[in-house]
Design a protein around this motif. Structure first.
Motif, mmCIF file in Angstrom:
data_model
loop_
_atom_site.group_PDB
_atom_site.id
_atom_site.type_symbol
_atom_site.label_atom_id
_atom_site.label_comp_id
_atom_site.label_asym_id
_atom_site.label_seq_id
_atom_site.Cartn_x
_atom_site.Cartn_y
_atom_site.Cartn_z
ATOM 1 N N LYS A 50 1.912 6.397 -7.132
ATOM 2 C CA LYS A 50 0.824 7.222 -7.658
ATOM 3 C C LYS A 50 1.086 8.707 -7.428
ATOM 4 O O LYS A 50 0.731 9.539 -8.257
ATOM 5 N N LEU A 51 1.713 9.077 -6.290
ATOM 6 C CA LEU A 51 1.993 10.473 -6.019
ATOM 7 C C LEU A 51 3.132 11.013 -6.892
ATOM 8 O O LEU A 51 3.199 12.209 -7.139
ATOM 9 N N GLU A 93 0.827 -1.212 0.000
ATOM 10 C CA GLU A 93 0.000 0.000 0.000
ATOM 11 C C GLU A 93 0.856 1.255 0.000
ATOM 12 O O GLU A 93 0.592 2.210 -0.740
ATOM 13 N N ILE A 94 1.897 1.274 0.825
ATOM 14 C CA ILE A 94 2.794 2.433 0.885
ATOM 15 C C ILE A 94 3.488 2.631 -0.455
ATOM 16 O O ILE A 94 3.568 3.748 -0.966
ATOM 17 N N ILE A 142 0.996 4.023 -3.040
ATOM 18 C CA ILE A 142 0.726 5.446 -2.821
ATOM 19 C C ILE A 142 1.894 6.287 -3.293
ATOM 20 O O ILE A 142 1.719 7.305 -3.958
ATOM 21 N N CYS A 143 3.115 5.882 -2.961
ATOM 22 C CA CYS A 143 4.306 6.626 -3.390
ATOM 23 C C CYS A 143 4.423 6.687 -4.898
ATOM 24 O O CYS A 143 4.768 7.721 -5.466
#
Length: 89
Positions: A86-87, A79-80, A83-84
């Motif tokens: 996608k950002l 998950e982390i 997110i990284c």
């Protein structure tokens, strides 16, 4: 929908290869992290950007098991990482 191709980085490939060779006489288990890319021409590609080898918690020859804590930790890491990624786009 079936995959047309798979793309992975050299780091992911080497992680998988190292895990396989370090446990050459046993079955192995791990998680591949990635995404699916659909092309306009109908092809489907798996884009693998991470690998999380999982150590065995059971040494029986007929099974490969990992404990729930390891899977939870891998899920959090996935998950982390997601997110990284996608950002950064």
């Amino acid at each position: 929908m079936s995959l047309t191709s798979v793309k992975m980085s050299e780091d992911v490939w080497l992680t998988c290869l190292t895990h396989a060779l370090s446990t050459e006489t046993e079955e192995i288990m791990g998680l591949l992290l990635g995404d699916i890319q659909h092309s306009k021409n109908g092809s489907v590609t798996a884009l693998i950007w991470g690998a999380l080898p999982q150590p065995r918690c059971d040494r029986q020859k007929d099974r490969v098991e990992t404990n729930p804590e390891q899977l939870t930790a891998a899920s959090v890491q996935a998950e982390i990482s997601f997110i990284c990624i996608k950002l950064s786009i």
